[in-house]
Write an enzyme that holds these catalytic residues in place. Structure first.
Site, PDB file in Angstrom:
ATOM      1  N   ARG A   1       0.839  -1.185   0.000  1.00 45.40           N
ATOM      2  CA  ARG A   1       0.000   0.000   0.000  1.00 45.40           C
ATOM      3  C   ARG A   1       0.880   1.243   0.000  1.00 45.40           C
ATOM      4  O   ARG A   1       1.875   1.324   0.725  1.00 45.40           O
ATOM      5  CB  ARG A   1      -0.909   0.029   1.247  1.00 45.40           C
ATOM      6  CG  ARG A   1      -2.166  -0.826   1.111  1.00 45.40           C
ATOM      7  CD  ARG A   1      -3.143  -0.214   0.125  1.00 45.40           C
ATOM      8  NE  ARG A   1      -4.332  -1.017  -0.082  1.00 45.40           N
ATOM      9  CZ  ARG A   1      -4.469  -1.922  -1.041  1.00 45.40           C
ATOM     10  NH1 ARG A   1      -3.462  -2.168  -1.855  1.00 45.40           N
ATOM     11  NH2 ARG A   1      -5.595  -2.572  -1.203  1.00 45.40           N
TER      12      ARG A   1
ATOM     13  N   GLU B   1      -3.017   7.691  -6.309  1.00 51.41           N
ATOM     14  CA  GLU B   1      -3.137   6.882  -7.518  1.00 51.41           C
ATOM     15  C   GLU B   1      -4.350   7.360  -8.305  1.00 51.41           C
ATOM     16  O   GLU B   1      -5.432   7.529  -7.720  1.00 51.41           O
ATOM     17  CB  GLU B   1      -3.277   5.400  -7.155  1.00 51.41           C
ATOM     18  CG  GLU B   1      -2.033   4.844  -6.465  1.00 51.41           C
ATOM     19  CD  GLU B   1      -2.129   3.357  -6.151  1.00 51.41           C
ATOM     20  OE1 GLU B   1      -3.163   2.735  -6.474  1.00 51.41           O
ATOM     21  OE2 GLU B   1      -1.169   2.804  -5.577  1.00 51.41           O
TER      22      GLU B   1
ATOM     23  N   HIS C   1       0.267  -0.198  -9.969  1.00 48.37           N
ATOM     24  CA  HIS C   1      -0.567  -1.047  -9.106  1.00 48.37           C
ATOM     25  C   HIS C   1      -0.995  -2.326  -9.844  1.00 48.37           C
ATOM     26  O   HIS C   1      -2.180  -2.625  -9.993  1.00 48.37           O
ATOM     27  CB  HIS C   1      -1.802  -0.279  -8.630  1.00 48.37           C
ATOM     28  CG  HIS C   1      -2.325  -0.770  -7.305  1.00 48.37           C
ATOM     29  ND1 HIS C   1      -2.846   0.055  -6.349  1.00 48.37           N
ATOM     30  CD2 HIS C   1      -2.394  -2.021  -6.776  1.00 48.37           C
ATOM     31  CE1 HIS C   1      -3.228  -0.646  -5.297  1.00 48.37           C
ATOM     32  NE2 HIS C   1      -2.955  -1.923  -5.545  1.00 48.37           N
TER      33      HIS C   1
END
Length: 546
Positions: A233, A262, A281
């Site tokens: 994370r 993000e 990601h």
């Protein structure tokens, strides 16, 4: 039908499970604004999301129908857990589905970083054959420190061992014996561990405790040239301080799949450093992982709505369908004892204590205590109270609930006693289970008796002398009140003292009927209790749609 709202992409395999489950209706709506999500949830019993949908306190507030959130993935930082808990909504995730893909991506990032794969490939595509500029480092013989030894952390550890790396690990919840079985050198002090590694990878949730877990101070303690990997994370590693440590030459490089913001803005300094390898990601972005988390999310939601099971909950104790079938009667007993005390007590509750004896002590007593708290608070609060939020709501009101367990069997094979402590003293009750379905109230303060723990109960205290019970029965009959059952407990085992009688009534008495009972000169107090009917379903977990 139960309605399940899905606002993010979900694999067809997961949708198929939901659509083929009897009693479930799928409401698939992607690309909703926050306001639209809030409105859509008014008609949903559950919602399945991925990372795109953010469930804020504003969205979750006043959603009386919503009972479950399932995150198709591990991280739940896009769900406001305190808000969900306060609203009585169970939050569950899918910890197993993307384990392998995330672990593989971590290893791939570490290998690509060590061997300069990305810059070498980029230069070759530009027509430059340059071997000297991209000399790498082998992994064999190096030490990797893993922060967080959950499913993914352990999967990374196993793969690192296959690469002949020495594995160090930090996890406050793993035992030394378990770590040794896995071949991991376990550390209880993260600062001690990070001084000994060549690579460091983090695999913890993002929480207040883990935010900026790796910052300037800890980066400075590491070996010169250490490489950092984050596929967990964004925010666990402080991005600005990591960039500074790389620019200074102390940190050899970093491989990052996640970021605080993000999509990552182009002005993020890490994107401009040649020693940093970045991906958008992608850790769980494999066909297999997408299908696995979708299937797991669908099965968790269906299991919750149809079979009343709670799997992989992050804000309450999990319970399987088999456990729920076994626990249901105990949860019901806890709830009803709480309801009784909420009506018997007339002053502010400061604390409560539950004592579990016999078979009750072998159950998940935390859930029973939460059921009791829900019953205790039910008459005092306008908001929805259930086993998810009862502990939080009690704590907010300064009520501490403690437990005491004993395997010893006294008069009953199983018994739960509950006492509330108030500004004016204390009040206690005890209940038991006959067979597998009959709940009994067996003690009220010092009075031992045997009353049905359901429906309408008329309690009256009186002087134990001849004729009292008969005149009370006559008074009820004169006012068309039918007595289904009667239980009497005496303060001492002889006539003449104080006694408590409990009448289970088939219909609620009128004010005139209560006045007639109170008019008896031997009666010292009268109180009416209202409990759920026998066999009523627990008022939690699921709400049947209309």
């Amino acid at each position: 039908m139960y309605r399940v709202l899905i606002t993010d992409n979900l694999s067809p395999a997961g949708l198929k499970i939901l659509k083929e489950t009897p009693g479930i209706e799928v409401d698939l709506r992607k690309g909703l604004t926050p306001d639209e999500v809030r409105v859509a949830l008014h008609d949903a019993d559950g919602i399945i999301i991925r990372s795109e949908t953010k469930l804020t306190p504003e969205i979750l507030k006043d959603q009386p129908r919503l009972k479950a959130i399932v995150r198709a993935g591990v991280g739940t930082d896009n769900i406001n857990l305190p808000a969900a808990t306060r609203e009585g909504i169970v939050v569950m995730n899918t910890p197993a589905g993307n384990t392998t893909s995330t672990a593989e991506h971590t290893i791939a990032m570490m290998m690509a970083l060590s061997r300069n794969i990305a810059p070498a490939a980029s230069k070759l595509r530009d027509g430059v054959w340059d071997r000297k500029s991209f000399t790498g480092t082998q992994l064999a013989g190096k030490s990797i420190a893993i922060v967080g030894l959950g499913r993914i952390g352990l999967a990374v550890a196993r793969r690192a061992m296959g690469l002949e790396m020495k594995v160090l690990g930090f996890d406050p919840f793993m035992s030394v014996e378990r770590a040794a079985e896995q071949g991991i050198e376990l550390y209880r002090d993260i600062d001690e561990m990070i001084t000994k590694c060549d690579y460091l990878t983090v695999h913890t949730p993002l929480s207040p405790e883990t935010t900026n877990l790796i910052g300037a101070e800890r980066l400075a303690k590491m070996k010169k040239g250490v490489r950092i990997i984050n596929c967990a994370r964004g925010g666990i590693i402080n991005e600005a301080e990591l960039a500074q440590a790389i620019e200074s030459g102390h940190i050899g490089g970093a491989a990052l799949d996640v970021f605080v913001k993000e999509p990552t803005p182009p002005d993020n300094p890490l994107l401009k450093l040649p020693q940093v390898l970045c991906t958008p990601h992608l850790a769980a972005s494999t066909d297999e992982a997408q299908e696995l988390v979708a299937v797991e999310a669908a099965e968790i939601m269906a299991g919750f709505l149809v079979r009343h099971e709670v799997r992989h909950a992050v804000n309450m104790a999990p319970i399987s369908s088999a456990e729920m079938a076994d626990m249901r009667i105990y949860l019901d007993l806890g709830l009803r004892l709480g309801v009784v005390l909420s009506q018997l007590n007339k002053s502010g509750v400061r604390s409560a204590k539950l004592t579990f004896r016999g078979e009750a002590a072998t159950k998940k007593t935390k859930l029973i205590s939460n059921a009791f708290a829900a019953g205790l608070l039910s008459s005092a609060l306008a908001e929805n109270v259930n086993i998810v939020n009862a502990e939080m709501l009690a704590h907010e009101r300064g009520i501490q609930i403690t437990e005491s367990l004993s395997s010893e069997v006294s008069d009953f094979s199983t018994m739960i006693s509950a006492t509330v402590y108030t500004d004016e003293g204390e009040c206690s009750v005890a209940g038991t289970i006959f067979g597998r379905q009959f709940l009994r109230l067996v003690r009220v303060n010092q009075f031992h008796l045997d009353a049905y723990l359901d429906g309408t109960l008329l309690l009256y205290r009186h002087i134990d002398r001849p004729g009292v019970i008969g005149t009370i029965g006559t008074a009820c009959g004169q006012h068309n009140v039918n007595i289904a059952h009667m239980a009497v407990g005496r303060e001492r085992n002889e006539p003449g003292g104080e006694a408590l009688a409990i009448l289970n009534l088939d219909n609620e008495p009128s004010a005139e009927a209560l006045a007639a009972v109170q008019a008896n000169p031997a009666v010292t107090s009268v109180q009416l209790l209202r409990l759920p009917k026998a066999g009523n379903p627990l008022p939690w977990l699921t709400t049947q749609s209309v």
